[in-house]
Design an enzyme around this catalytic site. Structure first.
Site, PDB file in Angstrom:
ATOM      1  N   CYS A   3       0.864  -1.184   0.000  1.00 16.56           N
ATOM      2  CA  CYS A   3       0.000   0.000   0.000  1.00 16.56           C
ATOM      3  C   CYS A   3       0.899   1.232   0.000  1.00 16.56           C
ATOM      4  O   CYS A   3       2.078   1.130  -0.326  1.00 16.56           O
ATOM      5  CB  CYS A   3      -0.985  -0.017   1.168  1.00 16.56           C
ATOM      6  N   ASN A   6       2.446   1.541   4.275  1.00 16.41           N
ATOM      7  CA  ASN A   6       2.746   0.291   4.962  1.00 16.41           C
ATOM      8  C   ASN A   6       2.423   0.359   6.452  1.00 16.41           C
ATOM      9  O   ASN A   6       3.136  -0.196   7.282  1.00 16.41           O
ATOM     10  CB  ASN A   6       4.205  -0.122   4.727  1.00 16.41           C
ATOM     11  N   CYS A   8      -1.361   0.642   7.278  1.00 12.78           N
ATOM     12  CA  CYS A   8      -2.799   0.323   7.391  1.00 12.78           C
ATOM     13  C   CYS A   8      -3.148  -0.968   6.665  1.00 12.78           C
ATOM     14  O   CYS A   8      -3.285  -2.017   7.282  1.00 12.78           O
ATOM     15  CB  CYS A   8      -3.652   1.467   6.833  1.00 12.78           C
ATOM     16  N   ARG A   9      -3.298  -0.872   5.357  1.00 11.78           N
ATOM     17  CA  ARG A   9      -3.809  -2.001   4.578  1.00 11.78           C
ATOM     18  C   ARG A   9      -2.817  -3.142   4.414  1.00 11.78           C
ATOM     19  O   ARG A   9      -3.146  -4.307   4.651  1.00 11.78           O
ATOM     20  CB  ARG A   9      -4.271  -1.514   3.197  1.00 11.78           C
ATOM     21  N   SER A  10      -1.609  -2.833   3.974  1.00 10.50           N
ATOM     22  CA  SER A  10      -0.665  -3.922   3.666  1.00 10.50           C
ATOM     23  C   SER A  10      -0.228  -4.722   4.891  1.00 10.50           C
ATOM     24  O   SER A  10      -0.154  -5.953   4.808  1.00 10.50           O
ATOM     25  CB  SER A  10       0.526  -3.417   2.851  1.00 10.50           C
ATOM     26  N   ASP A 118      -8.307   3.348   1.299  1.00  9.05           N
ATOM     27  CA  ASP A 118      -7.378   3.674   2.377  1.00  9.05           C
ATOM     28  C   ASP A 118      -8.193   4.094   3.590  1.00  9.05           C
ATOM     29  O   ASP A 118      -8.898   5.101   3.545  1.00  9.05           O
ATOM     30  CB  ASP A 118      -6.449   4.802   1.941  1.00  9.05           C
TER      31      ASP A 118
END
Length: 146
Positions: A3, A6, A8-10, A118
């Site tokens: 993402c 690095n 939140c999502r990933s 996001d």
């Protein structure tokens, strides 16, 4: 799993997939960001919290930036959104590199090129929604790996 920052999502996707893999599987799962905003930082507290509610601990993860060497180290590279997908593709050296990259939600809806939103500015519900999307996508990835 890639993402922007690095945090939140990933790292959430990394934690989810690692938790789903049997301990005997020789698969390396990692995450990175296309930007260097949060190098060495822990995931966002909201990512940590939503992972924890599902029995997943991502507190040991640290932000790092995606680098060209990742094309050599990984067989599959999942971008969380189209912007990061384009950034990764721009770093690719060969068609072989480019074939490793896909949007993670294409595992659920092939060819639709949907992005994981996001959640950074979206509050706690955004993190829950992202968790649910990534959990389903990781189920599909798991089917490919085992």
């Amino acid at each position: 799993m890639v993402c922007l920052g690095n945090i939140c999502r990933s790292p959430l996707a990394e934690g989810i997939l690692k938790a789903k893999l049997p301990n005997t599987t020789a698969v390396t799962v990692d995450s990175a960001g296309t930007a260097a905003y949060h190098l060495g930082k822990t995931p966002d507290p909201r990512s940590i919290a939503i992972a924890r509610t599902h029995g997943i601990d991502i507190t040991q993860l640290r932000g790092r930036q995606f680098e060209v060497k990742d094309f050599d180290d990984f067989d599959l590279i999942y971008a969380m959104d189209t912007s990061n997908f384009k950034h990764i593709i721009a770093l690719s050296r060969t068609d072989e590199d480019r074939l490793k990259v896909n949007l993670i939600l294409n595992e659920l809806t092939p060819g639709e090129d949907l992005s994981v939103p996001d959640p950074y500015y979206g509050g706690d519900q955004g993190f829950k929604n992202v968790y649910d999307m990534l959990d389903k996508a990781c189920d599909r990835i798991l089917e490919k790996l085992i």
